[in-house]
Design an enzyme around this catalytic site. Sequence first.
Site, short mmCIF file in Angstrom:
data_model
loop_
_atom_site.label_atom_id
_atom_site.label_comp_id
_atom_site.label_asym_id
_atom_site.label_seq_id
_atom_site.Cartn_x
_atom_site.Cartn_y
_atom_site.Cartn_z
N THR A 70 31.57 16.00 -20.33
CA THR A 70 31.72 15.55 -21.72
C THR A 70 31.12 16.53 -22.72
OG1 THR A 70 31.62 13.28 -20.96
CG2 THR A 70 31.21 13.64 -23.30
N PRO A 124 30.85 17.16 -27.31
CA PRO A 124 30.93 16.37 -28.54
C PRO A 124 32.38 16.01 -28.92
CG PRO A 124 29.29 18.09 -28.80
CD PRO A 124 29.93 18.32 -27.45
N ALA A 175 35.15 16.34 -26.66
CA ALA A 175 36.05 16.21 -25.50
C ALA A 175 35.40 15.34 -24.45
CB ALA A 175 36.34 17.59 -24.90
N SER A 213 37.48 11.95 -22.79
CA SER A 213 38.64 11.36 -22.12
C SER A 213 39.65 12.47 -21.83
CB SER A 213 39.29 10.30 -23.01
OG SER A 213 38.35 9.29 -23.31
N GLN A 267 26.40 -17.78 -22.29
CA GLN A 267 26.80 -19.07 -22.87
C GLN A 267 26.18 -20.22 -22.07
OE1 GLN A 267 28.38 -18.82 -25.65
NE2 GLN A 267 28.58 -21.01 -26.07
N GLY A 297 20.32 -20.76 -25.57
CA GLY A 297 19.26 -19.96 -26.21
C GLY A 297 18.41 -19.22 -25.21
N GLU A 320 32.88 7.27 -17.16
CA GLU A 320 33.64 7.73 -15.99
C GLU A 320 35.11 7.36 -16.12
OE1 GLU A 320 31.87 7.94 -12.18
OE2 GLU A 320 29.84 7.80 -12.98
#
Length: 400
Positions: A137, A139, A141, A143, A345, A349, A379
């Site tokens: 990877t 900045p 490039a 995917s 859910q 809380g 990935e």
Amino acid sequence: MMDRLWHDANTPQDARALRSETRELVESQMWSLVADIDHVDESVESFPREAFNALASAGLFGVPFRPDVGGRGLTHPTAATATVIEELAYASNSVAAVYDVHCILAGASLAQGGSDVCQKYLRAVVSGQMVGAFATTEPDASSDLSPSAIKTVATPTNDGYVVTGRKRFISNSPVADFIVTLCRTGDSLSLLVLDTTDSRVRIGSPDRKMGNRGQLTADVDIAAVEVPARNRVGAEGDGLRIALSTLTLGRIGIAASGVGLAQAAFDLAVDHLSRRVAFGRPLAANQYWQFRLAERATELENARSLYLKAALRADLAGGAPEPEASMAKHYGTALAVDLARDAMQAFGGYGFVHRLGATQQRCRIEEIYRDAKIGEIYEGANEIQKWIIARQIFGRGLTG
Ligand SMILES: Cc1cc2nc3c(=O)[nH]c(=O)nc-3n(C[C@H](O)[C@H](O)[C@H](O)COP(=O)(O)OP(=O)(O)OC[C@H]3O[C@@H](n4cnc5c(N)ncnc54)[C@H](O)[C@@H]3O)c2cc1C
């Protein structure tokens, strides 16, 4: 819950043995090492070094590899490795990611190189003497890894290359000893191993992230670094092929980590729903939650079967196990996100709170919720996985 619902009918013996071995290690050592992993800001000191050392001492870094580099020489190394990752992710997605990057991305790419890189770096990956990283990877490039997108350039010299560029989000880099780096060499791409001891390999500050905080990432600034030709992984111009085949194995690992995380959320939800009383009966007495968990149990079965099938295809037939690896990755990681949301859910809380002020009671649901999301992104984002599957449906002529 897994032991009650999942029957290892199709799992080969070596992968099954690794599940027990890893689970034992997690039970005896990992839980205490990872309890605070996602509640500490990222820094070089926050790297889960003790967990890394425990994995090394247990010989788990040798699971994917052949005996000549110190590996275990298993018959089903991919299935066994993915199983290890699932069991680690059950306790900590960060530790599973560190293992995946070290063993699969760095290790499995080196394993496709010549004896120079295998003897110097892969052996040290297996023993845990070095920490590995893998950098594709940039900045602008990620995917898109086509040669025109990659800006890190390796210019040939008499006995190697001079590399200049910048990589981004590189896992393990703040503590890594070496980085397997994708570089442009002319019109094609090559993989070169960069030593981080070279002062011209500058590692930035660790990124501050939503989750997976034990997986340190940072920019790597490469300022005219001289790399000897013996540090090339495979032939010049073969880097993209090796990187993509490594990422295929990596996505089986990420699928497995999704399953581990999903299973953890599922187990915690089942436990809470069975004990928490509302309207005079346990929450689990509501058919809504019974059906919801029955559906998720079915999806967990599918997700685990899918990553194991992809892994077994890689072990038995070689080559890229597509479309199964892409199916397993997008399905398993989406399931982790879905189950984290369900569990949050179900806990109400109590799921939103990491540590209750009144009793100091801790709850891991919010950690799982934060950790799960990255599986859908890294990935190969899940949209890229669907594109890979679509290519097999419609053909590249139509899908590009
Ligand atoms: C915690 C973490 C660890 C990482 N570790 C590493 C590492 O060790 N080494 C390394 O090299 N990289 C690493 N990465 C980078 C990671 O692999 C990329 O972030 C990922 O591939 C997505 O690339 P991007 O962020 O540049 O997004 P982009 O490529 O800009 O894509 C953004 C989004 O656009 C969508 N998209 C992209 N292309 C298409 C398409 N063709 N069709 C439809 N939708 C599309 C997807 O939804 C994607 O999520 C890491 C990232 C993180 C956050």
